[in-house]
Scaffold this motif. Structure first.
Motif, PDB file in Angstrom:
ATOM      1  N   ALA A  92     -10.558   2.042   6.431  1.00  0.00           N
ATOM      2  CA  ALA A  92     -11.533   3.128   6.272  1.00  0.00           C
ATOM      3  C   ALA A  92     -11.603   3.624   4.834  1.00  0.00           C
ATOM      4  CB  ALA A  92     -11.199   4.270   7.220  1.00  0.00           C
ATOM      5  N   SER A  93     -10.465   3.617   4.142  1.00  0.00           N
ATOM      6  CA  SER A  93     -10.425   4.114   2.765  1.00  0.00           C
ATOM      7  C   SER A  93     -11.177   3.205   1.806  1.00  0.00           C
ATOM      8  CB  SER A  93      -8.968   4.270   2.300  1.00  0.00           C
ATOM      9  OG  SER A  93      -8.342   3.005   2.139  1.00  0.00           O
ATOM     10  N   GLN A  94     -11.432   1.966   2.239  1.00  0.00           N
ATOM     11  CA  GLN A  94     -12.103   1.004   1.352  1.00  0.00           C
ATOM     12  C   GLN A  94     -13.463   0.544   1.875  1.00  0.00           C
ATOM     13  OE1 GLN A  94      -9.324  -2.094  -0.291  1.00  0.00           O
ATOM     14  NE2 GLN A  94      -7.824  -1.095   1.044  1.00  0.00           N
ATOM     15  N   SER A 147       0.825  -1.206   0.000  1.00  0.00           N
ATOM     16  CA  SER A 147       0.000   0.000   0.000  1.00  0.00           C
ATOM     17  C   SER A 147       0.861   1.259   0.000  1.00  0.00           C
ATOM     18  CB  SER A 147      -0.924   0.010   1.222  1.00  0.00           C
ATOM     19  OG  SER A 147      -1.472   1.287   1.430  1.00  0.00           O
ATOM     20  N   LEU A 149      -0.327   4.173   0.627  1.00  0.00           N
ATOM     21  CA  LEU A 149      -0.801   4.957   1.774  1.00  0.00           C
ATOM     22  C   LEU A 149      -0.056   4.561   3.044  1.00  0.00           C
ATOM     23  CD1 LEU A 149      -2.685   6.919   3.241  1.00  0.00           C
ATOM     24  CD2 LEU A 149      -4.421   5.087   3.306  1.00  0.00           C
ATOM     25  N   SER A 201      -4.415  13.860  14.643  1.00  0.00           N
ATOM     26  CA  SER A 201      -3.800  13.544  13.354  1.00  0.00           C
ATOM     27  C   SER A 201      -2.695  12.528  13.592  1.00  0.00           C
ATOM     28  CB  SER A 201      -3.212  14.810  12.727  1.00  0.00           C
ATOM     29  OG  SER A 201      -2.102  15.267  13.490  1.00  0.00           O
ATOM     30  N   ARG A 246      -6.636   3.265   8.616  1.00  0.00           N
ATOM     31  CA  ARG A 246      -6.840   4.132   7.444  1.00  0.00           C
ATOM     32  C   ARG A 246      -6.997   3.320   6.160  1.00  0.00           C
ATOM     33  NH1 ARG A 246      -3.217   9.627   7.950  1.00  0.00           N
ATOM     34  NH2 ARG A 246      -3.977  10.298   9.996  1.00  0.00           N
ATOM     35  N   LEU A 247      -6.278   2.226   6.045  1.00  0.00           N
ATOM     36  CA  LEU A 247      -6.441   1.374   4.870  1.00  0.00           C
ATOM     37  C   LEU A 247      -7.848   0.782   4.836  1.00  0.00           C
ATOM     38  CD1 LEU A 247      -3.013  -0.501   4.744  1.00  0.00           C
ATOM     39  CD2 LEU A 247      -3.862   1.214   3.145  1.00  0.00           C
ATOM     40  N   SER A 257     -18.612   4.570   3.965  1.00  0.00           N
ATOM     41  CA  SER A 257     -19.022   5.494   5.041  1.00  0.00           C
ATOM     42  C   SER A 257     -19.306   4.780   6.358  1.00  0.00           C
ATOM     43  CB  SER A 257     -20.260   6.273   4.600  1.00  0.00           C
ATOM     44  OG  SER A 257     -21.318   5.380   4.260  1.00  0.00           O
TER      45      SER A 257
END
Length: 308
Positions: free
Chosen positions: A75-77, A24, A26, A104, A72-73, A80
């Motif tokens: 959540a990005s996929q 990834s 990201l 952050s 984050r990986l 909502s």
């Protein structure tokens, strides 16, 4: 409804996050950002044999980073999808704050690094080396009575984590190493890879400094509520977070009771970055717990969510 889980100190291991970064951009970018923030080669810290991974400041930074990578990986996929609540174990409660939006990556990394550094500073003032010991299969009442008796005799010994059939003690490492399972009515004792103690009055001297750090780091922006380790209350604002994360330093983690709070509304759990809580949940819940530690487990979790 889902509940997000985040593991704590003691779950670190060489190789953590490596597969995520390999597959990834990201995750790789997050690792590079962490290296810049902490002025440390994080891939080398995470993926090669070294003593620093078990030093509290770097341990906490490593676990926070990998937890945030996995989150984050996912959540990005996952579209909502918003959980009913988040629950972190010890350090993981700070990761839960990060996932909810109150920190952050940079703020969280700086916060947990300083948290670990302050813990090391306080603990090294003690005359003897401190450590933590997992006690498996013992009755909680018996452990509490043993600790009361030990303290009455001048020995430093506290229950730091209540994890159901696993309880974690904080004390002098030399004393912990001498303990026998039968003295605690336990099936097994495991010394944890930690250079500090946590969740007991030993850390009281750092509380004021940590509160200052929290106040300057946390943002009053929460997408979902967090279950407090120390009180089991659900909070979703900065004021309550300041209080709960502060008292968490000097009060034990009530993980088993926190999970009971979640059970009333949870259909399943997803743990990000570690798999320790998945193992604890096997003894505490009949509901599915998935852990995301690499690409394969990420895909498994995404498919599970899609199917449910």
């Amino acid at each position: 409804m889902a509940v997000w889980l985040f593991g704590g100190q003691g779950s670190q291991h060489v190789g953590m996050g490596q597969d995520l970064c390999a597959h990834s951009s990201l995750a790789k970018q997050m690792c590079e950002e962490a290296s810049d923030v902490l002025k440390r080669d994080m891939p080398k810290l995470l993926w090669s044999e070294n003593a620093d991974l078990n030093k509290s400041a770097y341990t906490q930074s490593a676990i926070f980073l990998v937890s945030m990578m996995a989150f984050r990986l996912f959540a990005s996929q996952a579209g909502s999808l918003v959980p009913k609540m988040g629950l972190g174990h010890s350090l993981g409660e700070i990761s839960a704050n990060g996932a909810s939006g109150a920190l952050s990556l940079e703020q969280g990394l700086r916060l947990v690094f300083e948290r670990g550094r302050l813990m090391e500073e306080v603990c090294t003032r003690h005359a003897k080396e401190l450590g933590m010991l997992a006690v498996l299969g013992a009755q909680t009442e018996g452990i509490l009575a043993y600790c009361d008796q030990a303290r009455a005799q001048g020995q430093l010994l506290h229950v730091a984590n209540f994890n159901g059939s696993q309880v974690v003690l904080a004390g002098e490492k030399e004393f912990l190493q001498r303990l026998e399972p039968k003295s605690l009515g336990a099936k097994k004792l495991v010394l944890l890879p930690m250079s500090v103690v946590s969740h007991c009055e030993v850390l009281a001297p750092m509380l004021a400094d940590f509160q200052v750090l929290l106040k300057s780091s946390l943002q009053d922006s929460y997408a979902f509520g967090i279950v407090s380790n120390a009180t089991t209350q659900i909070y979703q604002n900065k004021a309550d977070a300041l209080e709960c994360l502060g008292v968490q330093l000097v009060k034990p983690v009530l993980y088993d009771r926190c999970l009971q709070v979640c059970e009333a509304q949870a259909d399943y759990y997803i743990e990000f970055g570690t798999s320790v809580l998945k193992n604890l949940n096997k003894r505490l819940s009949n509901k599915p717990t998935l852990s995301i530690t690499d690409t394969a487990s990420l895909e498994e979790a995404l498919k599970f969510v899609q199917d449910h």
